[in-house]
Motif scaffolding. Sequence first.
Motif, short mmCIF file in Angstrom:
data_model
loop_
_atom_site.label_atom_id
_atom_site.label_comp_id
_atom_site.label_asym_id
_atom_site.label_seq_id
_atom_site.Cartn_x
_atom_site.Cartn_y
_atom_site.Cartn_z
N VAL A 111 0.84 -1.21 0.00
CA VAL A 111 0.00 0.00 0.00
C VAL A 111 0.87 1.25 0.00
O VAL A 111 0.61 2.22 -0.73
CB VAL A 111 -0.94 -0.01 1.22
CG1 VAL A 111 -1.68 1.32 1.35
CG2 VAL A 111 -1.94 -1.16 1.11
N ILE A 112 1.93 1.23 0.82
CA ILE A 112 2.84 2.38 0.88
C ILE A 112 3.51 2.61 -0.47
O ILE A 112 3.61 3.75 -0.95
CB ILE A 112 3.91 2.14 1.97
CG1 ILE A 112 3.26 2.15 3.35
CG2 ILE A 112 5.01 3.20 1.88
CD1 ILE A 112 2.64 3.47 3.75
N ILE A 113 3.97 1.54 -1.09
CA ILE A 113 4.62 1.67 -2.40
C ILE A 113 3.64 2.23 -3.43
O ILE A 113 3.98 3.13 -4.21
CB ILE A 113 5.18 0.31 -2.86
CG1 ILE A 113 6.34 -0.11 -1.95
CG2 ILE A 113 5.64 0.38 -4.31
CD1 ILE A 113 6.86 -1.52 -2.22
N ALA A 114 2.41 1.70 -3.42
CA ALA A 114 1.41 2.19 -4.37
C ALA A 114 1.11 3.67 -4.12
O ALA A 114 0.97 4.46 -5.08
CB ALA A 114 0.13 1.37 -4.22
N TYR A 115 1.06 4.06 -2.85
CA TYR A 115 0.79 5.47 -2.53
C TYR A 115 1.87 6.38 -3.10
O TYR A 115 1.57 7.39 -3.76
CB TYR A 115 0.70 5.64 -1.01
CG TYR A 115 0.70 7.09 -0.57
CD1 TYR A 115 -0.44 7.87 -0.69
CD2 TYR A 115 1.86 7.69 -0.06
CE1 TYR A 115 -0.44 9.20 -0.30
CE2 TYR A 115 1.87 9.01 0.33
CZ TYR A 115 0.72 9.76 0.21
OH TYR A 115 0.72 11.08 0.57
N PHE B 47 -2.02 11.56 -6.61
CA PHE B 47 -2.23 12.09 -5.27
C PHE B 47 -1.30 13.27 -5.06
O PHE B 47 -0.16 13.29 -5.56
CB PHE B 47 -1.94 11.04 -4.19
CG PHE B 47 -2.96 9.94 -4.13
CD1 PHE B 47 -4.23 10.09 -4.67
CD2 PHE B 47 -2.66 8.74 -3.51
CE1 PHE B 47 -5.17 9.08 -4.60
CE2 PHE B 47 -3.59 7.72 -3.43
CZ PHE B 47 -4.85 7.88 -3.98
N GLY B 48 -1.77 14.26 -4.32
CA GLY B 48 -0.90 15.34 -3.90
C GLY B 48 -0.20 14.94 -2.63
O GLY B 48 -0.75 14.21 -1.80
N PHE B 49 1.02 15.41 -2.47
CA PHE B 49 1.77 15.08 -1.27
C PHE B 49 1.25 15.89 -0.11
O PHE B 49 1.21 17.12 -0.16
CB PHE B 49 3.26 15.36 -1.48
CG PHE B 49 4.09 15.10 -0.25
CD1 PHE B 49 4.18 13.83 0.28
CD2 PHE B 49 4.77 16.13 0.37
CE1 PHE B 49 4.93 13.58 1.41
CE2 PHE B 49 5.54 15.90 1.50
CZ PHE B 49 5.62 14.62 2.01
N ASP B 50 0.81 15.20 0.94
CA ASP B 50 0.31 15.86 2.14
C ASP B 50 1.49 16.22 3.02
O ASP B 50 2.09 15.36 3.65
CB ASP B 50 -0.66 14.94 2.88
CG ASP B 50 -1.26 15.62 4.11
OD1 ASP B 50 -1.05 16.84 4.25
OD2 ASP B 50 -1.93 14.92 4.90
N PRO C 10 6.02 15.15 7.67
CA PRO C 10 4.74 14.71 7.08
C PRO C 10 4.35 13.31 7.54
O PRO C 10 5.20 12.41 7.62
CB PRO C 10 5.03 14.75 5.57
CG PRO C 10 6.07 15.82 5.44
CD PRO C 10 6.93 15.69 6.66
N ALA C 11 3.08 13.13 7.87
CA ALA C 11 2.61 11.85 8.39
C ALA C 11 2.88 10.70 7.43
O ALA C 11 3.21 9.58 7.86
CB ALA C 11 1.11 11.94 8.69
N ALA C 12 2.78 10.97 6.12
CA ALA C 12 3.04 9.91 5.14
C ALA C 12 4.47 9.41 5.23
O ALA C 12 4.73 8.21 5.06
CB ALA C 12 2.74 10.44 3.73
N VAL C 13 5.40 10.30 5.51
CA VAL C 13 6.81 9.92 5.64
C VAL C 13 7.00 9.06 6.88
O VAL C 13 7.67 8.01 6.84
CB VAL C 13 7.70 11.17 5.68
CG1 VAL C 13 9.15 10.78 5.96
CG2 VAL C 13 7.60 11.93 4.36
N ALA C 14 6.44 9.49 8.00
CA ALA C 14 6.61 8.74 9.25
C ALA C 14 5.99 7.34 9.15
O ALA C 14 6.61 6.35 9.54
CB ALA C 14 5.97 9.52 10.40
N VAL C 15 4.79 7.26 8.59
CA VAL C 15 4.13 5.96 8.45
C VAL C 15 4.92 5.06 7.51
O VAL C 15 5.08 3.85 7.75
CB VAL C 15 2.68 6.15 7.98
CG1 VAL C 15 2.04 4.80 7.65
CG2 VAL C 15 1.85 6.87 9.03
N SER C 16 5.42 5.65 6.43
CA SER C 16 6.20 4.85 5.46
C SER C 16 7.45 4.28 6.12
O SER C 16 7.79 3.11 5.92
CB SER C 16 6.58 5.72 4.27
OG SER C 16 5.43 6.17 3.58
#
Length: 203
Positions: A22-26, A35-38, A63-69
């Motif tokens: 999912v992370i790779i697809a995102y 998608f825009g980068f949040d 950014p939350a996306a970076v931390a979760v990734s």
Amino acid sequence: MGQFVDAALSFPTVLFTFLLLVIIAYWVLVVIGVFGFDSGDGDGSEATGGAGLLSGLGLGGVPAAVAVSLLVVVAWFASLVGGTLFTSTPALVAVLVAALVCAWACTRLLVLSLRRLVPKERVPSRADFVGRVCVIRTRRVGRDFGQAEVTSADGSSALVQVRQTGDEVFAAGSVALIFAYDSPGEFFWVMPYDAELDPDRPI
């Protein structure tokens, strides 16, 4: 290749393998522009929801996306290594716990480094008006009365309370210079402004 796939789809790695996909697809969709980068982060007291949870874990400020990734990638790799070293069920459960702890610790260290690279968003304040020219909107400005309209750097305008220390006459529509802000009184000190004396005036 077959052993790698088996390891990736075995417990406990399989729990993170799907998250990793999912992370790779995102990120692929972000790169191609779907998608825009949040860039919102989980830092600050106003962080709520997932961002608030990340901030509570010490993973805010990026950014939350970076931390979760980072969490998912590290957990996946740690569980993959542990899953290849151990085979018994109790050991694999311990690998799962160790992978989560390792992911949190490594991500926290990486986030601490990344925070220095993320520019801090500057919060506008009333002090930003100091040094700006304003237009008087009341018939007079005294030590206890007066209002003026000032335009901020982003083009928005605001009606603010202004005062003067001298006895200059400020008529409605005249231009004045804001030279200080009084926090307790929540007003600005103004003085007469002569455009001819402005070193930045257009020639």
